[in-house]
Design an enzyme around this catalytic site. Sequence first.
Site, mmCIF file in Angstrom:
data_model
loop_
_atom_site.group_PDB
_atom_site.id
_atom_site.type_symbol
_atom_site.label_atom_id
_atom_site.label_comp_id
_atom_site.label_asym_id
_atom_site.label_seq_id
_atom_site.Cartn_x
_atom_site.Cartn_y
_atom_site.Cartn_z
ATOM 1 N N HIS A 25 -2.221 -0.787 8.741
ATOM 2 C CA HIS A 25 -3.485 -0.563 9.446
ATOM 3 C C HIS A 25 -3.994 -1.889 9.969
ATOM 4 O O HIS A 25 -3.733 -2.944 9.398
ATOM 5 C CB HIS A 25 -4.519 0.128 8.551
ATOM 6 C CG HIS A 25 -4.922 -0.634 7.321
ATOM 7 N ND1 HIS A 25 -5.923 -1.583 7.321
ATOM 8 C CD2 HIS A 25 -4.459 -0.586 6.045
ATOM 9 C CE1 HIS A 25 -6.068 -2.074 6.098
ATOM 10 N NE2 HIS A 25 -5.194 -1.501 5.297
ATOM 11 N N ASP A 30 -7.354 -2.705 10.690
ATOM 12 C CA ASP A 30 -8.705 -3.129 10.315
ATOM 13 C C ASP A 30 -8.701 -3.801 8.952
ATOM 14 O O ASP A 30 -7.722 -3.723 8.198
ATOM 15 C CB ASP A 30 -9.672 -1.936 10.312
ATOM 16 C CG ASP A 30 -9.270 -0.852 9.320
ATOM 17 O OD1 ASP A 30 -8.059 -0.578 9.198
ATOM 18 O OD2 ASP A 30 -10.151 -0.275 8.668
ATOM 19 N N ASP A 68 -4.963 -7.863 3.383
ATOM 20 C CA ASP A 68 -4.994 -6.400 3.350
ATOM 21 C C ASP A 68 -5.517 -5.929 4.706
ATOM 22 O O ASP A 68 -6.710 -5.927 4.942
ATOM 23 C CB ASP A 68 -5.918 -5.936 2.214
ATOM 24 C CG ASP A 68 -6.111 -4.432 2.163
ATOM 25 O OD1 ASP A 68 -5.342 -3.703 2.818
ATOM 26 O OD2 ASP A 68 -7.055 -3.994 1.490
ATOM 27 N N GLU A 91 -8.743 2.405 8.563
ATOM 28 C CA GLU A 91 -8.194 2.801 7.270
ATOM 29 C C GLU A 91 -9.165 2.491 6.141
ATOM 30 O O GLU A 91 -9.247 3.224 5.158
ATOM 31 C CB GLU A 91 -6.864 2.070 7.040
ATOM 32 C CG GLU A 91 -6.052 2.575 5.855
ATOM 33 C CD GLU A 91 -6.374 1.872 4.538
ATOM 34 O OE1 GLU A 91 -5.887 2.330 3.482
ATOM 35 O OE2 GLU A 91 -7.121 0.860 4.567
ATOM 36 N N ASP A 121 1.522 -1.748 2.956
ATOM 37 C CA ASP A 121 0.120 -1.909 2.560
ATOM 38 C C ASP A 121 -0.071 -1.930 1.052
ATOM 39 O O ASP A 121 -1.179 -1.791 0.563
ATOM 40 C CB ASP A 121 -0.708 -0.776 3.180
ATOM 41 C CG ASP A 121 -2.211 -0.995 3.038
ATOM 42 O OD1 ASP A 121 -2.616 -2.162 2.872
ATOM 43 O OD2 ASP A 121 -2.965 -0.010 3.087
ATOM 44 N N HIS A 169 -10.776 -7.113 -0.532
ATOM 45 C CA HIS A 169 -12.154 -6.680 -0.266
ATOM 46 C C HIS A 169 -13.180 -7.605 -0.905
ATOM 47 O O HIS A 169 -14.265 -7.172 -1.273
ATOM 48 C CB HIS A 169 -12.403 -5.242 -0.747
ATOM 49 C CG HIS A 169 -11.504 -4.221 -0.142
ATOM 50 N ND1 HIS A 169 -11.694 -2.868 -0.316
ATOM 51 C CD2 HIS A 169 -10.409 -4.329 0.653
ATOM 52 C CE1 HIS A 169 -10.755 -2.199 0.323
ATOM 53 N NE2 HIS A 169 -9.957 -3.079 0.922
#
Length: 481
Positions: free
Chosen positions: A73, A75, A108, A138, A162, A451
């Site tokens: 992905h 994003d 990520d 995603e 991923d 994150h």
Amino acid sequence: MNHKTTERVFQIFKELNQIPRPSHHEEKVADYLCEFAKRLHLEYERDAQNCVVIRKPATKGCEGAEPIVLLNHMDMVCVGMDNPLNTPIESYTENGWMKAKGTSLGADNGIGLSMALAVLESEDIVHPAIEVLTTTNEEDGMSGAANLSESFLKGRKVINLDSEDYDTITTGAAGACLQFHRIPLQRKAAPGGKRRWFRIRFEGGQGGHSGVDINKGRCSAVVASWAVLAAIYNEYDFDVASIRIGEANASIASTAEIVLTIPSGEPAEFVKAQQDMVNQWLREEYPNDPNMTCIVEKCDKQETVISSESFEALMTCLEQIPQGVVKMSESMKNTVETSNNVGRIVTEANHILVSTHTRSFVDSDMEELSNDIANVFKAAGVSSEIEMSAPAWQEDQHSEFLQLTSDTFQDVLGWRPRMVAMHFVLEAGFFVQKYAGIQIASIGPRIVEPHSTNERLELKTVDDIWLVLQELLSRLSAISH
């Protein structure tokens, strides 16, 4: 097998990290991918969601092999960025790890995407026909994968790059339901008289991924904020002007800022005293999150405050919904089966937005818990909307495709990876629903603390996964379709 270093992979990753790519704003990185395909004279498609697939023909002599999909992905979760649409990522290396200065790194899933693009660019890697599919959103709804057309993808064997656990082939993922709850908000003039204004801040929390980090004993700034507000609420009347908690819907909240006013005198002294009391509580309750800190400071008067009805609805709902681990799995050792995380709370123009991210390996349990949470808000007169609902996914660990992937790790690196299901959400569930007969193996280098501003990528594991990927493609190219 091509044993060249991963220098080009990291060059591409650096290029990607100069392109803003928060969820819902992937236009520029989609442009980059299309230009990448044009430069290589490769066929590509771009859909209305900005998902991009680039197709590369098989190496000469391998045309009879089954096409392979490399899935990523585009994003990322942009943590630590005041303006993610205009903030390039500044990375650096330290003791064998790549990190970012003050922001999330974007490994990520930027590093996996960089590997896939390096495969497209390479003239030395032997491979079947390849489709490099890069989806959008995603991290905050999976609308890209959910809305793919059935004709967008031809291959039925997928290598998903991923995964964040280097020693693992991810063969399953929890389902997830992301909900937005909007508490109606009325504003009124700030009260006059002798009052004190305070800003209560939480900062320094580890935060992290609200799936894989949910059972690591970290303090959510949502929980900490509720605790300090409840303590004040139980003793004195006060008014709240604004609330901003959390950074992303898919993250454990690591920061908060609440502005409130309370009468001068004893009530104000009580609020100031919360700083030491809450910090002592944090040290005792969250020893695994030692840098989470509460700061209570004076601030300027605000013109308006939110209505008491809105604030009380928020406090009531937060008290009643679960936060953190709800149930551990009985069949998968040390694995969270069901959880819920409140990612963000923010006062907006006419409502207070609360996001909840519910995950479970059991789809019916996820649906039940999500409904229970919505019903809590409904009882308080609050509307809820499902922003994303992704099904759980479980692959057959004994399939020839997964065994071949495992054998490749053994032969290239000298060890066999674990096959596990993870308490994060992958797009695989949508692909299994949409494309009959699809098989998915998810691999990747070691990424720690995704994150969060502590996100870091172990460099050696990128080298290793790059070698595994090349060898796996070579072996797949030798299997006739």
